[in-house]
Motif scaffolding. Sequence first.
Motif, mmCIF file in Angstrom:
data_model
loop_
_atom_site.group_PDB
_atom_site.id
_atom_site.type_symbol
_atom_site.label_atom_id
_atom_site.label_comp_id
_atom_site.label_asym_id
_atom_site.label_seq_id
_atom_site.Cartn_x
_atom_site.Cartn_y
_atom_site.Cartn_z
ATOM 1 N N PRO A 86 11.147 -10.030 -31.817
ATOM 2 C CA PRO A 86 12.249 -9.658 -32.704
ATOM 3 C C PRO A 86 13.302 -8.804 -32.020
ATOM 4 O O PRO A 86 14.488 -9.064 -32.136
ATOM 5 N N ASP A 87 12.876 -7.766 -31.284
ATOM 6 C CA ASP A 87 13.816 -6.873 -30.617
ATOM 7 C C ASP A 87 12.995 -5.863 -29.845
ATOM 8 O O ASP A 87 11.892 -5.507 -30.255
ATOM 9 N N SER A 88 13.530 -5.372 -28.748
ATOM 10 C CA SER A 88 12.791 -4.388 -27.961
ATOM 11 C C SER A 88 12.574 -3.094 -28.737
ATOM 12 O O SER A 88 11.673 -2.310 -28.415
ATOM 13 N N ASP A 97 15.419 -10.104 -39.692
ATOM 14 C CA ASP A 97 16.318 -11.128 -40.221
ATOM 15 C C ASP A 97 17.150 -11.760 -39.108
ATOM 16 O O ASP A 97 17.349 -12.987 -39.072
ATOM 17 N N LYS A 98 17.615 -10.942 -38.183
ATOM 18 C CA LYS A 98 18.424 -11.484 -37.100
ATOM 19 C C LYS A 98 17.561 -12.255 -36.096
ATOM 20 O O LYS A 98 18.025 -13.210 -35.475
ATOM 21 N N TYR A 99 16.312 -11.839 -35.936
ATOM 22 C CA TYR A 99 15.382 -12.621 -35.125
ATOM 23 C C TYR A 99 15.194 -14.003 -35.733
ATOM 24 O O TYR A 99 15.235 -15.027 -35.033
ATOM 25 N N ALA A 100 15.004 -14.065 -37.040
ATOM 26 C CA ALA A 100 14.824 -15.347 -37.715
ATOM 27 C C ALA A 100 16.060 -16.227 -37.551
ATOM 28 O O ALA A 100 15.951 -17.446 -37.367
ATOM 29 N N ALA A 101 17.239 -15.623 -37.612
ATOM 30 C CA ALA A 101 18.467 -16.395 -37.404
ATOM 31 C C ALA A 101 18.498 -16.997 -36.001
ATOM 32 O O ALA A 101 18.908 -18.147 -35.810
#
Length: 283
Positions: free
Chosen positions: A5-7, A147-151
């Motif tokens: 998803p993000d670091s 949410d941005k990972y899913a996008a």
Amino acid sequence: MSTAPDSHFDLQDFVRRVLAEDLGKGGDITSKSTIASDARFSAAMNCREPITLAGLDIAAAFFRALDREVRIERPVNDGDSVPAGTVLMRLDGNARAMLAAERSALNTLQHLSGIATLTRRYADAIAGTGAVLLDTRKTIPGLRLLDKYAARMGGAENHRMRLDDGVLIKDNHVAVAGGVGEAVRAAQAAATGLEVQVEVDRLDQIEVALAAGADRLLLDNMPPATLREAVALVAGRVKCEASGGVNLDTIRAIAETGVDFISVGRITQSAPAVDIGLDYALQ
């Protein structure tokens, strides 16, 4: 394609908070009341409609948090588009733990895969045009990284993650600053080291913005005919992003105007959760 998803995302903290919300102080009282503490279950998680996947590792983490010995088999990966009936995960472990983790795992996976599925539809709609699909900051509070990972898993690129990683001058900034030119010049004078993007909603604002030093334009709520004019006026001097009122019926025509990017808030703001279930079989 990154499947993290993000670091900055703390998976353990997220799982802990979500489980605490669902379990409360007393835990899963129903399972404790009806199922022996050493009972085991095998289960198959499957989708009941065609979907694009996002969040499998996170869903698995809920089961592992309550049963370190749970066995998990994953035949598919985030970013895969799969038909209805596809088995997404097979599990075998303690029955009480699996039932206690089920809703948290499914809620997360259904929500994130819903975003990825809708995003994939938008990305497919502009395939071959050269335009890049972007998400926005219109995300569920507290879930932006996910949410941005899913996008991303659905085929979009991330726009600003936070207010501190990009300068995007919108209409309200312009109004307070006194105009497009004034706002852009002030942003450039601030020397943030970041690209300065400014929203314009009229063709006569384009040259003003460029003369003031805008690095990128956000062409807001312009119909396709006006977008073509705008792209022609810019003539490749900066990148152009279309935004505002974009939907599946209009995005292809917008992409074909020659804009470089199209941002769509509804892929994270309005995506419905997809239908995923967990079916158990007593061993």
